[in-house]
Design a protein around this motif. Structure first.
Motif: not given
Length: 319
Positions: A103-106, A109-110, A172, A176-178, A180
Motif C-alpha cells: 500500500n503506497f496510497t498515502t 501507508n507507504s 500496476q 501507475g497504481s499506488d 505495488r
C-alpha cells in the motif's frame, strides 16, 4: 523439558498472538467490514495463528540448544520483535480500514508498508541465523534430526517465496497504481477466493506455496511422531534407518510439491483448477513417492529389533 525454559520472548509473543487471534475472531462477528473480498479482521486471525505456530516451534527448538545457544537466543528475540512490529502494523491498518501490504496510497501507508517489509526481512534473516545454529545441535535420533533440519530448511524456502509478491505487476506499472505488489497472479487481489484463506479461485495465488512451505517445520516432525507411534503395529518403522529414509523421502516429495505449487501460481492458475500439465506433474510426484517408499521398506529388511525411541524420550540434543 518444562515450558518455563523455553525461549521467553517467543513464548510471550505466542501468548499475545493467541489472545489477538481470539479477539480478531470476535471482531469478525461484530465488524461487518470487508477488505479484498474477506472480513476485514480475517487477515489478523490468519497472521496471528501463523505467528503462534512459528513462535512455539522456535521457542521449543532454541531451548534444546547446547551450542550457539546465545546466538540462537538473540536471533529468536530479534524475530519476536520483528513479528510483533508486523502484526502491530496489520492491526493498525485494519482499524484504519485499509490494506497493510503493498500500500503506497498515502505517505503514512507507504511508511507503514516499508516498515513492515523491513520487519519481514529481519525475521527471515534472524530465522536463517537460528537455523544455522540448529545444524550444530543434533538430536540423538537420526530420523528426528532429518525431520527438524529439513523441515526448517523448507520453511525458510517457503517464507522466501513471499518475496515474489513484492514486485509490482505489469498492470500496476502500466496504470501507475499506488498499490505495488500482489498475492494474486494474473488478476487483481480481491477476487473470488477460498473461504477464510482467501486464496484465489480464479487465478494463481502465491500465498499457497508460501503457506505450505512455511509449515514444513511442523509437518515433517509430526511425520516422525506418526512413524514412531506406528512402530507398535508396523515392524518396518521400528528401524531408525527406515524412519530416516522415509523422512528424507517425504522431504523430497514436499520439495517437489512446493515447486509445482509455485510453478502453478506463477502461471496464473488457481490451486483448485489445475490443468493437464499440473495434474501430470502431480501424478509423476505420486508415482515417484510411492516407488521410493516401497524401495525404502524393501531395502531395509527387519531383524525383529526395535530401535524406536522411548515414548518418554524428549528431543534432547547430544551433549
Amino acid at each position: 523439558m518444562p515450558t518455563v525454559n523455553w525461549h521467553r520472548p517467543l513464548m510471550l509473543l505466542a501468548a499475545a498472538m493467541a489472545f489477538l487471534a481470539v479477539f480478531a475472531l470476535g471482531a469478525t462477528i461484530v465488524d461487518g467490514r470487508t477488505l479484498t473480498g474477506l472480513p476485514i479482521w480475517a487477515k489478523v486471525v490468519k497472521f496471528a495463528l501463523s505467528v503462534v505456530i512459528y513462535s512455539v516451534t522456535w521457542a521449543w527448538l532454541i531451548a534444546q540448544f547446547t551450542r550457539w545457544r546465545r546466538i540462537a537466543w538473540w536471533a529468536g528475540t530479534v524475530a519476536a520483535l520483528g513479528l510483533g512490529v508486523e502484526l502491530t502494523i496489520i492491526v493498525i491498518q485494519v482499524i484504519r480500514g485499509t490494506t497493510s501490504h503493498f500500500n503506497f496510497t498515502t505517505p503514512l501507508n507507504s511508511v507503514l508498508w516499508d516498515t513492515m517489509g523491513l520487519s519481514i526481512v529481519v525475521v527471515w534473516a534472524a530465522t536463517v541465523v537460528a537455523s544455522v545454529a540448529l545444524m550444530f545441535n543434533p538430536t540423538p535420533d537420526r530420523a528426528r534430526n532429518a525431520a527438524i533440519r529439513l523441515g526448517v530448511g523448507l520453511s525458510l524456502v517457503g517464507a522466501a517465496l513471499g518475496f515474489l509478491m513484492v514486485p509490482p505487476t505489469r498492470a500496476q506499472l502500466d496504470s501507475g497504481s499506488d498499490i505495488r505488489g500482489a498475492h494474486t497472479v494474473g488478476l487483481a487481489d480481491g477476487g473470488p477466493g477460498l473461504p477464510f484463506l482467501g486464496w484465489s479461485t480464479a487465478g494463481g495465488d502465491l500465498r499457497t506455496p508460501h503457506f505450505i512451505g512455511m509449515h514444513a517445520a511442523q509437518l515433517l516432525p509430526l511425520l516422525v511422531i506418526v512413524l514412531e507411534l506406528s512402530a507398535r503395529r508396523i515392524s518396518a518403522t521400528r528401524s531408525a534407518d527406515v524412519r530416516t529414509a522415509l523422512v528424507k523421502t517425504a522431504a523430497a516429495v514436499y520439495t517437489a510439491v512446493l515447486a509445482v505449487l509455485t510453478w502453478q501460481a506463477l502461471r496464473g492458475q488457481s490451486v483448485i483448477h489445475p490443468d493437464g500439465l499440473t495434474l501430470s506433474a502431480a501424478g509423476i510426484i505420486l508415482v515417484a513417492a510411492t516407488a521410493a517408499v516401497v524401495a525404502v521398506v524393501v531395502r531395509h529388511p527387519q531383524d525383529g529389533r526395535t530401535t524406536t525411541p522411548s515414548a518418554r524420550e524428549t528431543l534432547k540434543v547430544t551433549r
